[in-house]
Design a protein around this motif. Structure first.
Motif, PDB file in Angstrom:
ATOM      1  N   LEU A 112       0.844  -1.194   0.000  1.00  0.00           N
ATOM      2  CA  LEU A 112       0.000   0.000   0.000  1.00  0.00           C
ATOM      3  C   LEU A 112       0.880   1.245   0.000  1.00  0.00           C
ATOM      4  CD1 LEU A 112      -1.536  -2.338   1.855  1.00  0.00           C
ATOM      5  CD2 LEU A 112      -3.249  -0.545   1.987  1.00  0.00           C
ATOM      6  N   ASP A 113       0.543   2.167  -0.840  1.00  0.00           N
ATOM      7  CA  ASP A 113       1.223   3.473  -0.879  1.00  0.00           C
ATOM      8  C   ASP A 113       0.342   4.378  -1.728  1.00  0.00           C
ATOM      9  OD1 ASP A 113       3.286   5.665  -1.227  1.00  0.00           O
ATOM     10  OD2 ASP A 113       4.612   4.169  -0.344  1.00  0.00           O
ATOM     11  N   TYR A 114       0.751   5.632  -1.867  1.00  0.00           N
ATOM     12  CA  TYR A 114      -0.004   6.553  -2.715  1.00  0.00           C
ATOM     13  C   TYR A 114      -0.076   6.004  -4.144  1.00  0.00           C
ATOM     14  CZ  TYR A 114       0.479  10.248   0.839  1.00  0.00           C
ATOM     15  OH  TYR A 114       0.422  10.997   1.986  1.00  0.00           O
ATOM     16  N   PRO A 115      -1.172   6.303  -4.863  1.00  0.00           N
ATOM     17  CA  PRO A 115      -1.322   5.776  -6.228  1.00  0.00           C
ATOM     18  C   PRO A 115      -0.146   6.122  -7.135  1.00  0.00           C
ATOM     19  CG  PRO A 115      -3.332   6.926  -5.519  1.00  0.00           C
ATOM     20  CD  PRO A 115      -2.330   7.088  -4.420  1.00  0.00           C
ATOM     21  N   GLU A 116       0.366   7.350  -7.052  1.00  0.00           N
ATOM     22  CA  GLU A 116       1.434   7.734  -7.995  1.00  0.00           C
ATOM     23  C   GLU A 116       2.726   6.969  -7.730  1.00  0.00           C
ATOM     24  OE1 GLU A 116       0.164   9.708  -5.659  1.00  0.00           O
ATOM     25  OE2 GLU A 116       1.610  11.178  -4.904  1.00  0.00           O
ATOM     26  N   ILE A 137      -1.944  -1.992  -3.802  1.00  0.00           N
ATOM     27  CA  ILE A 137      -3.206  -1.351  -3.405  1.00  0.00           C
ATOM     28  C   ILE A 137      -2.962   0.140  -3.218  1.00  0.00           C
ATOM     29  CG2 ILE A 137      -5.068  -1.306  -1.698  1.00  0.00           C
ATOM     30  CD1 ILE A 137      -4.270  -4.167  -0.908  1.00  0.00           C
ATOM     31  N   PRO A 138      -3.392   0.944  -4.196  1.00  0.00           N
ATOM     32  CA  PRO A 138      -3.206   2.391  -4.025  1.00  0.00           C
ATOM     33  C   PRO A 138      -4.070   2.893  -2.874  1.00  0.00           C
ATOM     34  CG  PRO A 138      -3.938   1.826  -6.269  1.00  0.00           C
ATOM     35  CD  PRO A 138      -4.063   0.590  -5.450  1.00  0.00           C
ATOM     36  N   ALA A 139      -3.462   3.610  -1.947  1.00  0.00           N
ATOM     37  CA  ALA A 139      -4.234   4.063  -0.777  1.00  0.00           C
ATOM     38  C   ALA A 139      -3.499   5.186  -0.062  1.00  0.00           C
ATOM     39  CB  ALA A 139      -4.436   2.905   0.197  1.00  0.00           C
ATOM     40  N   ASP A 140      -4.285   6.064   0.528  1.00  0.00           N
ATOM     41  CA  ASP A 140      -3.739   7.026   1.482  1.00  0.00           C
ATOM     42  C   ASP A 140      -3.908   6.396   2.852  1.00  0.00           C
ATOM     43  OD1 ASP A 140      -3.285   9.019   3.318  1.00  0.00           O
ATOM     44  OD2 ASP A 140      -4.272  10.587   2.134  1.00  0.00           O
ATOM     45  N   LEU A 141      -2.802   6.166   3.528  1.00  0.00           N
ATOM     46  CA  LEU A 141      -2.850   5.426   4.796  1.00  0.00           C
ATOM     47  C   LEU A 141      -3.364   6.263   5.960  1.00  0.00           C
ATOM     48  CD1 LEU A 141       0.458   3.481   4.193  1.00  0.00           C
ATOM     49  CD2 LEU A 141      -1.834   2.468   4.349  1.00  0.00           C
ATOM     50  N   THR A 142      -3.657   7.515   5.699  1.00  0.00           N
ATOM     51  CA  THR A 142      -4.304   8.326   6.740  1.00  0.00           C
ATOM     52  C   THR A 142      -5.824   8.332   6.544  1.00  0.00           C
ATOM     53  OG1 THR A 142      -4.145  10.393   5.496  1.00  0.00           O
ATOM     54  CG2 THR A 142      -2.295   9.835   6.923  1.00  0.00           C
ATOM     55  N   GLN A 143      -6.271   7.687   5.476  1.00  0.00           N
ATOM     56  CA  GLN A 143      -7.715   7.558   5.220  1.00  0.00           C
ATOM     57  C   GLN A 143      -8.081   6.080   5.416  1.00  0.00           C
ATOM     58  OE1 GLN A 143      -9.391  10.445   4.547  1.00  0.00           O
ATOM     59  NE2 GLN A 143      -7.391  11.443   4.780  1.00  0.00           N
ATOM     60  N   LEU A 171       3.828  10.855   9.816  1.00  0.00           N
ATOM     61  CA  LEU A 171       2.417  10.966  10.188  1.00  0.00           C
ATOM     62  C   LEU A 171       2.250  11.817  11.448  1.00  0.00           C
ATOM     63  CD1 LEU A 171       1.173   7.294   9.639  1.00  0.00           C
ATOM     64  CD2 LEU A 171       1.328   9.162   7.974  1.00  0.00           C
ATOM     65  N   MET A 172       1.040  12.354  11.627  1.00  0.00           N
ATOM     66  CA  MET A 172       0.693  13.025  12.872  1.00  0.00           C
ATOM     67  C   MET A 172       0.415  11.937  13.922  1.00  0.00           C
ATOM     68  SD  MET A 172       0.720  16.115  11.712  1.00  0.00           S
ATOM     69  CE  MET A 172      -0.105  17.155  12.894  1.00  0.00           C
ATOM     70  N   GLU A 173       0.562  12.321  15.176  1.00  0.00           N
ATOM     71  CA  GLU A 173       0.420  11.317  16.243  1.00  0.00           C
ATOM     72  C   GLU A 173      -0.921  10.575  16.173  1.00  0.00           C
ATOM     73  OE1 GLU A 173       1.394  12.690  20.138  1.00  0.00           O
ATOM     74  OE2 GLU A 173       1.022  10.704  21.016  1.00  0.00           O
ATOM     75  N   GLU A 174      -1.993  11.315  15.934  1.00  0.00           N
ATOM     76  CA  GLU A 174      -3.304  10.630  15.912  1.00  0.00           C
ATOM     77  C   GLU A 174      -3.398   9.683  14.711  1.00  0.00           C
ATOM     78  OE1 GLU A 174      -2.804  13.869  15.846  1.00  0.00           O
ATOM     79  OE2 GLU A 174      -4.023  14.869  14.326  1.00  0.00           O
ATOM     80  N   GLN A 175      -2.696  10.011  13.633  1.00  0.00           N
ATOM     81  CA  GLN A 175      -2.692   9.126  12.457  1.00  0.00           C
ATOM     82  C   GLN A 175      -1.905   7.845  12.751  1.00  0.00           C
ATOM     83  OE1 GLN A 175      -1.042  11.934   9.647  1.00  0.00           O
ATOM     84  NE2 GLN A 175      -3.062  12.663   9.003  1.00  0.00           N
ATOM     85  N   VAL A 176      -0.836   7.985  13.530  1.00  0.00           N
ATOM     86  CA  VAL A 176      -0.055   6.803  13.919  1.00  0.00           C
ATOM     87  C   VAL A 176      -0.930   5.864  14.742  1.00  0.00           C
ATOM     88  CG1 VAL A 176       1.881   5.999  15.351  1.00  0.00           C
ATOM     89  CG2 VAL A 176       2.170   7.981  13.832  1.00  0.00           C
ATOM     90  N   HIS A 177      -1.655   6.437  15.686  1.00  0.00           N
ATOM     91  CA  HIS A 177      -2.511   5.596  16.527  1.00  0.00           C
ATOM     92  C   HIS A 177      -3.610   4.936  15.694  1.00  0.00           C
ATOM     93  CE1 HIS A 177      -0.861   6.186  20.510  1.00  0.00           C
ATOM     94  NE2 HIS A 177      -0.563   7.416  20.137  1.00  0.00           N
TER      95      HIS A 177
END
Ligand code: SAM
Length: 274
Positions: A112-116, A137-143, A171-177
């Motif tokens: 998984l990583d950004y589509p580009e 799998i193209p994906a934004d891991l913060t979504q 990532l921001m801390e809340e995104q890590v969690h």
């Protein structure tokens, strides 16, 4: 080479972070050309491209490059030890394990990583057969990405191995969690996790100033919250330096020192309730 561009005067975060994948590839290419290499990535030079080599030379030290070399080997060893038949590479970037690693026949590898980033890699390696059952799998891991992984065939009840290599610091801390929460939810007992982190002080590390966002001083505690028993190494430690990382880190109790951690963890129990 248009889709993952280097930092320009006006470069913003969303351009630099994908470009960092090319810098990692450049460092793996350097390591691969050594006689005493810790691994061989025959595709890294092509994927990195000239600009990434220039940026590595301008901005990173030999020890930064040694860090990426030992990190790659550390996680290669973890994968080999895990013997998992399904592997998830989160923020895989231009990692070519799906094409170079000697997987057991039938191993499913989800990237998984950004589509580009994924489309760039797939395009450049279009004539190279994967050594696994490959699921980009193209994906934004913060979504939300859990559903995409499940739809691609990932089996949450079967043991797995996860790598989160060179991601959490962006990532921001809340995104890590949030990310660790999903990884934990999808991991059955005995699954393996490899992850690298920087400490809080490392967030201000010069070449990446303004790009690193998350650091953690005690990865053991963070991962235990999510049900993982972790073993944490500094890159100069025995078991992590592979004779390549030569700059000695001070003991972890010494305060006010920038640190990087290589972590291997195994899922043992249910995560604490958040
Ligand atoms: N794991 C690879 C390696 O070790 O070479 C790549 C590491 S690179 C330093 C960071 C990677 O994180 C990039 O490929 C970037 O695109 C990816 N990344 C960062 N934030 C992301 C996000 N929110 N969603 C998906 N990928 C992300």
């Amino acid at each position: 080479m248009d889709d993952i561009q280097p930092r320009s005067e006006a470069e913003d975060y969303s351009k630099f972070v994908p470009f960092s994948a090319r810098m990692m590839a450049a460092m793996r290419a350097r390591e691969s050309s050594r006689e005493d290499r810790l691994f061989h990535d025959p595709f890294a030079e092509l994927l990195a491209g000239e600009e990434a080599f220039q940026r590595v030379d301008q901005q990173l030290t030999p020890q930064d490059q040694a860090y990426v070399a030992v990190r790659t080997r550390f996680f290669d060893n973890l994968l080999s030890h895990s013997k998992a038949n399904q592997v998830v590479l989160l923020a895989s970037g231009l990692d070519t394990r799906a094409y170079r690693y000697p997987w057991h026949p039938g191993t499913d590898v989800y990237e998984l990583d950004y589509p580009e980033v994924l489309s760039y890699k797939i395009r450049l390696l279009e004539n190279t057969p994967p050594t696994c059952k490959h699921h980009p799998i193209p994906a934004d891991l913060t979504q939300s990405w859990k559903e995409k992984l499940l739809e691609s065939g990932y089996q949450p009840d079967a043991p797995s191995a996860w790598l989160i290599e060179g991601l959490l610091m962006y990532l921001m801390e809340e995104q890590v969690h949030a990310l660790l929460g999903v990884v934990s939810e999808l991991s059955s007992a005995s699954s393996w996790l490899g992850v690298d982190m920087i400490n809080v002080k490392g967030v201000d590390y010069g070449p990446y100033e303004g790009y690193f966002r998350f650091g953690c001083d005690i990865p053991e505690e963070l991962l235990l919250e999510y049900g993982w028993q972790a073993e944490v190494f500094q890159p100069s430690d025995e078991g992590a330096n592979f004779g390549r990382y030569t700059e000695q880190y001070s003991a972890r109790e010494v305060p006010d020192v920038m640190r990087a951690f290589l972590v291997k963890a195994q899922k043992t129990n249910s995560p604490l309730q958040h």
